[in-house]
Design an enzyme around this catalytic site. Structure first.
Site, PDB file in Angstrom:
ATOM      1  N   ASP A  54       0.877  -1.169   0.000  1.00  0.00           N
ATOM      2  CA  ASP A  54       0.000   0.000   0.000  1.00  0.00           C
ATOM      3  C   ASP A  54       0.917   1.223   0.000  1.00  0.00           C
ATOM      4  O   ASP A  54       1.707   1.408   0.932  1.00  0.00           O
ATOM      5  CB  ASP A  54      -0.870  -0.050   1.268  1.00  0.00           C
ATOM      6  N   LEU A  55       0.820   2.034  -1.041  1.00  0.00           N
ATOM      7  CA  LEU A  55       1.749   3.167  -1.194  1.00  0.00           C
ATOM      8  C   LEU A  55       1.655   4.174  -0.051  1.00  0.00           C
ATOM      9  O   LEU A  55       2.583   4.950   0.163  1.00  0.00           O
ATOM     10  CB  LEU A  55       1.488   3.883  -2.524  1.00  0.00           C
ATOM     11  N   GLY A  76      -1.094   4.481  -7.964  1.00  0.00           N
ATOM     12  CA  GLY A  76      -1.799   5.689  -7.540  1.00  0.00           C
ATOM     13  C   GLY A  76      -3.190   5.717  -8.135  1.00  0.00           C
ATOM     14  O   GLY A  76      -3.647   4.751  -8.738  1.00  0.00           O
ATOM     15  N   ASN A 115      -0.694  13.629 -19.228  1.00  0.00           N
ATOM     16  CA  ASN A 115      -1.040  14.803 -20.055  1.00  0.00           C
ATOM     17  C   ASN A 115      -1.897  15.786 -19.272  1.00  0.00           C
ATOM     18  O   ASN A 115      -2.013  16.946 -19.670  1.00  0.00           O
ATOM     19  CB  ASN A 115      -1.739  14.348 -21.340  1.00  0.00           C
ATOM     20  N   TYR A 139      -6.170  15.677  -9.991  1.00  0.00           N
ATOM     21  CA  TYR A 139      -5.306  14.593 -10.487  1.00  0.00           C
ATOM     22  C   TYR A 139      -4.093  15.165 -11.237  1.00  0.00           C
ATOM     23  O   TYR A 139      -2.938  14.765 -10.987  1.00  0.00           O
ATOM     24  CB  TYR A 139      -6.144  13.691 -11.398  1.00  0.00           C
ATOM     25  N   ARG A 177      -9.818  13.259 -29.704  1.00  0.00           N
ATOM     26  CA  ARG A 177      -8.751  13.775 -28.828  1.00  0.00           C
ATOM     27  C   ARG A 177      -7.608  12.772 -28.718  1.00  0.00           C
ATOM     28  O   ARG A 177      -6.440  13.133 -28.758  1.00  0.00           O
ATOM     29  CB  ARG A 177      -9.347  14.075 -27.447  1.00  0.00           C
TER      30      ARG A 177
HETATM   31  C1  15L Z   1      -4.858   9.857 -17.833  1.00  0.00           C
HETATM   32  O1  15L Z   1      -3.935  10.402 -17.258  1.00  0.00           O
HETATM   33  C2  15L Z   1      -5.614   8.753 -17.208  1.00  0.00           C
HETATM   34  O2  15L Z   1      -4.821   7.982 -16.365  1.00  0.00           O
HETATM   35  C3  15L Z   1      -6.313   7.895 -18.215  1.00  0.00           C
HETATM   36  O3  15L Z   1      -7.269   7.124 -17.533  1.00  0.00           O
HETATM   37  C4  15L Z   1      -6.974   8.707 -19.323  1.00  0.00           C
HETATM   38  O4  15L Z   1      -8.024   9.439 -18.794  1.00  0.00           O
HETATM   39  C5  15L Z   1      -5.949   9.597 -19.967  1.00  0.00           C
HETATM   40  O5  15L Z   1      -5.289  10.380 -19.016  1.00  0.00           O
HETATM   41  C6  15L Z   1      -6.531  10.511 -21.041  1.00  0.00           C
HETATM   42  O6  15L Z   1      -6.305  11.728 -20.982  1.00  0.00           O
HETATM   43  O7  15L Z   1      -7.149  10.004 -21.955  1.00  0.00           O
END
Ligand code: 15L
Length: 275
Positions: A54-55, A76, A115, A139, A177
């Protein structure tokens, strides 16, 4: 792999979506790969080694990385969530990981960034890895924190860290996208391998994206390090456009690189958002 390359590799988040896709590819590159997560993957093979951790528990993370040369940190919370969830999994968990890596003298860490650290850049802008972060979610903020922590542990403690701003991993792009940000599992593993094995790695931020004609990102540094992606999103354009037609428009999300992560909870004037 050269003699100096890390051999004992730990993969956190092994039971998650991305971990599940890349596990078999990593297993053949790094025999003895240690898989970790809170709960074992459902389809764990007899030959695979799993260590639960468990982190948020420093002692468990320390035990996990104690004899590792390299860590691939996917663990995570992987999407937007309540602050308390993000805090525990992505802020405290990430700190525990880097701190355990320092104490264990781990040589290389791959940090799965996202991203969503730069999600509020407009789609019409091409950006490199050196732009100011513009997170689109709690996030995204937690991933920017992870990149900052990675820089600290690289500069102060000499861990070679590669932060991969991953787009979207899968067998093909899911919508329009993703035609810009998609990465195949094979290309992601190629970037991980560069981060673990390339002799010049100190601190890097690379974009986790395949060879996509519609990419918004300048990934020249990854190419300079030897990245030669084989995935091409354009080959899947008709599928992505058909899926997009089913999804419909998102007036905020369609303007920005982060998509729905930008439009969720959005309460600003659209003309005032993003750089
Ligand atoms: C992320 O960072 C997520 O972990 C993944 O579940 C997607 O939502 C992805 O980005 C995304 O932007 O498509």
């Amino acid at each position: 792999m050269s003699d100096a390359s890390p051999r004992r590799i730990v993969l956190t988040g092994a039971a998650g979506g991305v971990g599940t896709m890349i596990r078999p590819l990593l297993g053949s590159l790094y025999p003895g790969l240690v898989l970790s997560d809170r709960v074992a993957p459902a389809n764990l093979l007899p030959a695979e080694r799993f260590v639960p951790a468990d982190l948020t528990r420093p002692s468990e993370v320390a035990a996990l990385v104690a004899s590792a040369d390299g860590v691939i940190h996917l663990g995570g919370h992987s999407v937007e969530g309540p602050w308390e969830t993000i805090l525990q999994a992505n802020i405290i968990g990430c700190y525990n990981l880097f701190e355990a890596a320092r104490q264990a003298r781990v040589r290389r860490v791959i940090f799965a960034s996202s991203n969503h650290t730069i999600g509020f850049y407009p789609r019409k802008r091409r950006i490199g890895p050196d732009v100011t972060v513009r997170p689109d979610s709690r996030y995204g903020v937690s991933k920017a924190f992870g990149e900052a922590l990675a820089a600290l542990y690289s500069d102060k403690h000499g861990i070679g860290v590669t932060c991969l701003r991953i787009g979207n991993v899968g067998s093909r792009p899911l919508d329009v996208r993703r035609l810009s940000i998609w990465i195949s599992p094979e290309d992601l593993v190629q970037l991980i391998r560069i981060g673990l094995e390339h002799p010049d790695i100190r601190f890097e931020i690379l974009y986790g994206v395949s060879d996509n004609a519609a990419s918004w990102w300048d990934n020249a540094r990854a190419y300079a390090l030897g990245y030669r992606p084989s995935g091409r999103a354009e080959e899947h354009r008709s599928h992505a456009e058909a899926e997009q037609a089913r999804i419909g428009p998102d007036p905020v999300g369609d303007l920005f690189q982060g998509g729905t992560f930008c439009s969720a909870e959005f309460s600003n004037d659209i003309t005032r958002a993003g750089p």
